[in-house]
Design a protein around this motif. Structure first.
Motif, PDB file in Angstrom:
ATOM      1  N   ARG A 109      37.382  48.750  42.959  1.00 54.45           N
ATOM      2  CA  ARG A 109      36.501  47.629  43.254  1.00 54.45           C
ATOM      3  C   ARG A 109      35.502  47.399  42.122  1.00 54.45           C
ATOM      4  N   LYS A 110      34.971  48.482  41.576  1.00 55.34           N
ATOM      5  CA  LYS A 110      34.024  48.344  40.470  1.00 55.34           C
ATOM      6  C   LYS A 110      34.701  47.694  39.271  1.00 55.34           C
ATOM      7  N   ALA A 111      35.912  48.146  38.948  1.00 51.41           N
ATOM      8  CA  ALA A 111      36.645  47.558  37.823  1.00 51.41           C
ATOM      9  C   ALA A 111      36.957  46.097  38.094  1.00 51.41           C
ATOM     10  N   GLY A 112      37.363  45.783  39.324  1.00 52.73           N
ATOM     11  CA  GLY A 112      37.703  44.404  39.668  1.00 52.73           C
ATOM     12  C   GLY A 112      36.516  43.473  39.582  1.00 52.73           C
ATOM     13  N   GLN A 113      35.353  43.944  40.029  1.00 53.58           N
ATOM     14  CA  GLN A 113      34.154  43.120  39.951  1.00 53.58           C
ATOM     15  C   GLN A 113      33.704  42.938  38.503  1.00 53.58           C
ATOM     16  N   GLU A 114      33.817  43.991  37.695  1.00 52.75           N
ATOM     17  CA  GLU A 114      33.420  43.881  36.291  1.00 52.75           C
ATOM     18  C   GLU A 114      34.286  42.880  35.539  1.00 52.75           C
ATOM     19  N   MET A 115      35.571  42.830  35.871  1.00 52.99           N
ATOM     20  CA  MET A 115      36.464  41.913  35.169  1.00 52.99           C
ATOM     21  C   MET A 115      36.660  40.602  35.924  1.00 52.99           C
ATOM     22  N   ASN A 116      35.953  40.440  37.068  1.00 58.57           N
ATOM     23  CA  ASN A 116      36.000  39.204  37.851  1.00 58.57           C
ATOM     24  C   ASN A 116      37.416  38.904  38.329  1.00 58.57           C
ATOM     25  N   SER A 117      38.107  39.925  38.823  1.00 61.32           N
ATOM     26  CA  SER A 117      39.487  39.756  39.267  1.00 61.32           C
ATOM     27  C   SER A 117      39.578  39.880  40.778  1.00 61.32           C
ATOM     28  N   ARG A 118      39.882  38.756  41.445  1.00 61.92           N
ATOM     29  CA  ARG A 118      40.070  38.795  42.887  1.00 61.92           C
ATOM     30  C   ARG A 118      41.238  39.693  43.261  1.00 61.92           C
ATOM     31  N   LEU A 119      42.255  39.717  42.424  1.00 59.28           N
ATOM     32  CA  LEU A 119      43.453  40.498  42.710  1.00 59.28           C
ATOM     33  C   LEU A 119      43.145  41.999  42.754  1.00 59.28           C
ATOM     34  N   THR A 169      40.068  41.590  28.597  1.00 59.78           N
ATOM     35  CA  THR A 169      39.878  42.111  27.240  1.00 59.78           C
ATOM     36  C   THR A 169      39.007  43.361  27.201  1.00 59.78           C
ATOM     37  N   GLY A 170      38.295  43.652  28.272  1.00 63.86           N
ATOM     38  CA  GLY A 170      37.359  44.772  28.261  1.00 63.86           C
ATOM     39  C   GLY A 170      37.951  46.061  28.798  1.00 63.86           C
ATOM     40  N   GLN A 171      37.093  47.097  28.840  1.00 61.29           N
ATOM     41  CA  GLN A 171      37.513  48.402  29.316  1.00 61.29           C
ATOM     42  C   GLN A 171      37.832  48.406  30.816  1.00 61.29           C
ATOM     43  N   ALA A 172      37.191  47.503  31.560  1.00 69.33           N
ATOM     44  CA  ALA A 172      37.429  47.454  33.000  1.00 69.33           C
ATOM     45  C   ALA A 172      38.893  47.161  33.307  1.00 69.33           C
ATOM     46  N   ALA A 173      39.492  46.268  32.520  1.00 68.42           N
ATOM     47  CA  ALA A 173      40.901  45.917  32.734  1.00 68.42           C
ATOM     48  C   ALA A 173      41.803  47.120  32.483  1.00 68.42           C
ATOM     49  N   HIS A 174      41.505  47.886  31.440  1.00 66.68           N
ATOM     50  CA  HIS A 174      42.315  49.069  31.129  1.00 66.68           C
ATOM     51  C   HIS A 174      42.127  50.152  32.193  1.00 66.68           C
ATOM     52  N   ARG A 175      40.916  50.252  32.747  1.00 67.39           N
ATOM     53  CA  ARG A 175      40.705  51.193  33.847  1.00 67.39           C
ATOM     54  C   ARG A 175      41.506  50.757  35.073  1.00 67.39           C
ATOM     55  N   ALA A 176      41.519  49.455  35.320  1.00 64.85           N
ATOM     56  CA  ALA A 176      42.270  48.936  36.464  1.00 64.85           C
ATOM     57  C   ALA A 176      43.753  49.254  36.337  1.00 64.85           C
ATOM     58  N   VAL A 177      44.281  49.188  35.111  1.00 66.90           N
ATOM     59  CA  VAL A 177      45.682  49.534  34.876  1.00 66.90           C
ATOM     60  C   VAL A 177      45.918  51.010  35.200  1.00 66.90           C
ATOM     61  N   ARG A 178      45.019  51.870  34.733  1.00 65.10           N
ATOM     62  CA  ARG A 178      45.176  53.303  35.010  1.00 65.10           C
ATOM     63  C   ARG A 178      45.099  53.592  36.508  1.00 65.10           C
ATOM     64  N   TYR A 179      44.183  52.917  37.192  1.00 62.43           N
ATOM     65  CA  TYR A 179      44.062  53.116  38.633  1.00 62.43           C
ATOM     66  C   TYR A 179      45.323  52.658  39.354  1.00 62.43           C
ATOM     67  N   ALA A 180      45.907  51.543  38.911  1.00 64.96           N
ATOM     68  CA  ALA A 180      47.134  51.040  39.538  1.00 64.96           C
ATOM     69  C   ALA A 180      48.274  52.028  39.338  1.00 64.96           C
ATOM     70  N   LYS A 181      48.394  52.577  38.135  1.00 64.90           N
ATOM     71  CA  LYS A 181      49.459  53.557  37.864  1.00 64.90           C
ATOM     72  C   LYS A 181      49.265  54.820  38.706  1.00 64.90           C
ATOM     73  N   PHE A 182      48.016  55.275  38.796  1.00 63.51           N
ATOM     74  CA  PHE A 182      47.732  56.453  39.607  1.00 63.51           C
ATOM     75  C   PHE A 182      48.065  56.184  41.078  1.00 63.51           C
ATOM     76  N   THR A 183      47.700  54.989  41.552  1.00 57.54           N
ATOM     77  CA  THR A 183      47.980  54.611  42.936  1.00 57.54           C
ATOM     78  C   THR A 183      49.468  54.672  43.234  1.00 57.54           C
ATOM     79  N   ILE A 184      50.273  54.136  42.323  1.00 60.24           N
ATOM     80  CA  ILE A 184      51.725  54.129  42.518  1.00 60.24           C
ATOM     81  C   ILE A 184      52.270  55.553  42.585  1.00 60.24           C
ATOM     82  N   GLY A 185      51.902  56.372  41.607  1.00 58.93           N
ATOM     83  CA  GLY A 185      52.413  57.737  41.567  1.00 58.93           C
ATOM     84  C   GLY A 185      51.983  58.556  42.772  1.00 58.93           C
TER      85      GLY A 185
END
Length: 234
Positions: free
Chosen positions: A143-153, A14-30
């Motif tokens: 990693r920072k986004a993942g730790q903030e949102m507690n996402s192992r993935l 629900t937080g900003q970390a999750a939305h940052r993680a989405v942007r990072y994933a999209k950037f990684t793919i491209g």
């Protein structure tokens, strides 16, 4: 096991970390799609196995980022976090680590035995040089986004990006050393180090332990054990 422990292990989407993680994933793919196409093409032209392997790693990075992106988008849109699915996704990422380790090891041994000499690839040197700058930043941000949102993935995906950064250094050093000094042995040897790193990270991803790869306090092992068994894992 208490409900409180189970809740704390759930990723916060629900937080900003999750939305940052989405942007990072999209950037990684491209970025990695472009990087992989250039690396494999340049490697094929120069006969540089290390550069082809670097392109293969870019493909693995894309696959891992797609897994992360699909899971994140589903959860952000209201789906309940499913730890069983997350564990399966982590295992998929682990398999990609093992596949890369096997490829680098086999090709490294083949190059050392055959003494095959590739052509100098200026495109490869520039490409891997750029990745040396981009990939460490991207790994830290993930990693920072993942730790903030507690996402192992997300943390596991960050570890894969960190591996890509190390592989960038290895490939760059090998290509540059060959261009300057004609050394052909450095890249295979550095590849073996990368393979060992990949196996280590792959094992941790398989076991779902990457979230405590570093930065954990002294209580982490006990807490991790309790949390890891809160969803009937073995």
């Amino acid at each position: 096991m208490s409900t409180e422990n189970t809740t704390t292990t759930m990723p916060d989407v629900t937080g900003q970390a999750a939305h940052r993680a989405v942007r990072y994933a999209k950037f990684t793919i491209g970025y990695n799609v472009i990087e992989g196409i250039i690396a494999i093409s340049a490697g094929a032209v120069a006969g540089a196995v290390s550069l082809i392997g670097f392109g293969v790693d870019s493909g693995i990075e894309v696959a891992a980022a797609v897994v992360v992106l699909v899971r994140l988008l589903a959860e952000i849109k209201g789906g309940e976090p499913d730890e069983a699915k997350e564990r399966r996704a982590l295992k998929f990422i682990a398999i990609t680590f093992f596949a890369l380790a096997a490829y680098v090891t086999v090709e490294g041994i083949r190059d050392l035995v055959s003494g095959e000499k590739p052509d100098t690839s200026l495109v490869g040197i520039v490409l891997t040089g750029v990745s040396i700058i981009i990939m460490p930043w991207l790994a830290r941000a993930k990693r920072k986004a993942g730790q903030e949102m507690n996402s192992r993935l997300v943390v596991a995906d960050a570890a894969e990006t960190k591996l890509c950064a190390w592989l960038s250094v290895s490939t760059f050093a090998g290509l540059l050393a060959f261009a300057l000094f004609g050394w052909t042995w450095l890249d295979p040897v550095a590849g073996f180090v990368i393979a060992a790193f990949a196996i280590m990270e792959g094992r941790e991803a398989w076991e779902g332990e990457l979230v405590c790869d570093d930065g954990c306090d002294d209580k982490a092992p006990a807490d991790a054990e309790a949390k890891s068994c809160s969803d009937d894992c073995h």
